[in-house]
Structure formats: structure tokens, C-alpha cells
Design an enzyme around this catalytic site. Structure first.
Site, PDB file in Angstrom:
ATOM      1  CG  LEU A  17      -1.953   1.083   1.369  1.00  0.00           C
ATOM      2  CD1 LEU A  17      -3.037   0.904   0.320  1.00  0.00           C
ATOM      3  CD2 LEU A  17      -2.567   1.070   2.773  1.00  0.00           C
ATOM      4  CD  GLN A  84      -3.076  -4.005  -0.974  1.00  0.00           C
ATOM      5  OE1 GLN A  84      -2.645  -2.849  -0.934  1.00  0.00           O
ATOM      6  NE2 GLN A  84      -4.280  -4.288  -1.452  1.00  0.00           N
ATOM      7  CG  ASP A 217      12.516   5.632  12.078  1.00  0.00           C
ATOM      8  OD1 ASP A 217      11.936   6.457  11.357  1.00  0.00           O
ATOM      9  OD2 ASP A 217      12.669   4.440  11.772  1.00  0.00           O
ATOM     10  CG  ASP A 262      12.479  -1.122  11.620  1.00  0.00           C
ATOM     11  OD1 ASP A 262      12.898  -0.012  11.256  1.00  0.00           O
ATOM     12  OD2 ASP A 262      12.201  -1.397  12.799  1.00  0.00           O
ATOM     13  CG  ASP A 276      21.783  -5.803   7.573  1.00  0.00           C
ATOM     14  OD1 ASP A 276      20.972  -5.159   6.875  1.00  0.00           O
ATOM     15  OD2 ASP A 276      22.964  -6.005   7.240  1.00  0.00           O
TER      16      ASP A 276
END
Length: 293
Positions: A17, A84, A217, A262, A276
Site C-alpha cells: 500500500l 499488501q 525515527d 524496518d 539488518d
């Protein structure tokens, strides 16, 4: 040391999305495509409607799979779908298994999203809140298309929202059950109609104060806020998708310490020290190579 993840079939990274391939130097799958190419893999990012139902996006994906097969001479593709995008990949594999070697769901709402359920309840069909939300999302998508230089294709925010609810995905699953677990929280069949199915995802862990620089963040902050809308998978979600809702095929792991964004390395430059995301993609390409895909 140079990695070797030269898969037999090209990899398509399928966005979810509000997704896009790139805007200037910003890539949605930040650093993933280049890392895979450095490891020897052919990688493509198909462009699908940023907002639409799973079937429409799936049909768009099927058309672009045909283009990749023609362009590369390959017989099949490996699909890795985020959010999605996993549902579009599942649709394509169900409709044309002869063209798909594998489907991998990365934080995919394979049993629906509780966040989508809450939004659907809040936005009464036909009333002002829904109309405002549709107008805002449409303007946002048009803006993304403009700055990314992407082609204009159909968009439908309401169809996208309905397609991501528990009810909407349930109806989708009834038609396309390939790779789904038979028990909640379990693994699904690894191989169906010649297509291998895999999945991985993450969960929000600890408190915001435990995050260090990750606290800064803004995307992570949004995920933390969204996580409060989960009731069935409280403390077992990534802010947008529940842990067990993400399960498909062979579940590689569903509790990596990462939020929904992430998973594609969208961390505003604040990458966690204990995960990572790019490594997960490269390692998976090596896995696909090892089984001849």
C-alpha cells in the site's frame, strides 16, 4: 567477501500500500535491490497501483511478470512481496503457477490487519470521514506518482482498505488458500502447484525508551502508535500487521525485532544494531539459490 546469491530465476520485489519503486535517490526497498544485484541476482520492481484491491494489483503484477519473462528469457520468477504486496504475489502464483517459482511474504497481512479493521469501522461508508480520507489518500497517491515519474494507473483507496481487513482477506483466502497455515500461528505447505511459499516478519519489542536512536525515527513512532489498535495480537505485531497473521508457507521467523517499515529498511537512516533487513533479503536469495530457484 563477495556473496553468491545468483538465483536461477529473477526476483521481483513487490511493494504494498502506497508503495513506489523510487523517488529520486530514495528507494522503497532501501538498499535491497542493489545488495541483491551485488550478490548476483537479477532484480526488478514492478509498479502496481498504490491503492487498490488485491485482485487488481495481482492482475497488474501478472502483466509485469510476463514482461520480465520476455525481457530476460527466464521461465519463472521469484516473488518477494512486502505488506499488501504479499497478497498480490499470492494472487499471481495462484493464477499462473507455471510462471512463479516462489512466493515470499515479508510482513504480509495474510490473515488481514487489525489496523485496517479499526480504520474501516472509523470510516463509515459514504459519510464525510470516509470521503475526506479518500480525497486525502488520492491526492497523496497522485503526488507520489508525480514526483516518482510513475505511470498513471487506477487507484481506489476504499477498495484497498476493504481488501486489507480481516473480512476482506478472509474472502481472498477462500479463493486463494495456497500456502496458508491450517492452524493459527502455524506453518503452511511449503510447496503448492510447484510454487514454494515462505514468510518472515517482525514485532515491536520492549518500550520506546529501549530503542536508543531508533526512538528518533518518525516512521517507528507511527508504528508504535498504530500498535495500540491491536487486540488479538497485542504486543505481537509490527504496528501494521500481527505476527501470526503474517504466517505463510515455511515461516522463517515472525518475531524479528523490527517494525513494519524496518522490514524494507525504511528507518530514516536509523538502523537498529540488532537487525539488518538487507541481510535478510540477501540470505533469502541464497536460500532460493540453494534449492534451485
Amino acid at each position: 567477501m563477495q556473496r553468491n546469491a545468483t538465483t536461477q530465476h529473477p526476483i521481483l520485489l513487490v511493494h504494498g500500500l502506497f508503495g513506489f519503486a523510487s523517488i529520486g535517490k530514495l528507494e522503497l526497498f532501501h538498499g535491497v535491490k542493489q545488495a541483491l544485484r551485488n550478490a548476483g541476482t537479477q532484480v526488478f520492481i514492478p509498479y502496481l497501483s498504490a491503492t487498490h484491491c488485491n485482485e487488481v494489483r495481482g492482475e497488474q503484477l501478472l502483466a509485469q511478470i510476463d514482461l520480465v519473462l520476455t525481457r530476460t528469457g527466464a521461465s519463472k520468477v521469484n516473488l518477494i512481496g512486502h505488506s499488501q504486496g504479499a497478497l498480490a504475489a499470492r494472487y499471481a502464483a495462484a493464477k499462473a503457477p507455471q510462471n512463479v517459482a516462489s512466493v515470499t511474504s515479508v510482513s504480509g497481512p495474510n490473515h488481514g490487519s487489525e489496523l485496517a479493521d479499526c480504520l474501516r469501522k472509523a470510516l463509515t461508508p459514504g459519510h464525510l470521514p470516509e470521503q475526506v480520507a479518500v480525497a486525502v489518500s488520492t491526492l497523496f497517491v497522485e503526488f507520489l506518482s508525480f514526483i516518482s515519474g510513475s505511470p498513471k494507473i487506477p487507484q481506489n483507496a476504499v477498495a484497498a482498505l476493504n481488501a486489507l481487513t480481516t473480512e476482506g482477506v478472509g474472502a481472498f483466502n477462500a479463493k486463494y488458500p495456497q500456502g496458508l497455515p491450517s492452524t493459527w500461528g502455524g506453518n503452511g505447505e511449503e510447496q503448492v502447484n510447484g510454487v514454494r511459499y515462505y514468510s518472515w516478519s517482525g514485532t515491536l519489542q520492549g518500550s520506546l525508551l529501549d530503542e536508543g536512536l531508533h526512538t528518533l525515527d518518525p516512521l517507528h513512532g507511527f508504528c508504535r502508535g498504530f500498535s495500540r489498535f491491536f487486540t488479538r495480537e497485542t504486543e505481537q505485531n509490527d504496528g501494521m500487521v500481527g505476527r501470526f497473521s503474517s504466517h505463510l508457507g515455511t515461516v522463517l521467523r515472525s518475531d524479528y525485532p523490527m517494525d513494519h517499515l524496518d522490514a524494507i529498511n525504511q528507518t530514516a537512516g536509523l538502523v537498529r544494531k540488532d537487525i539488518d533487513p538487507i541481510e535478510l533479503f540477501v540470505r533469502h536469495a541464497e536460500r532460493l539459490k540453494s534449492v534451485g530457484l
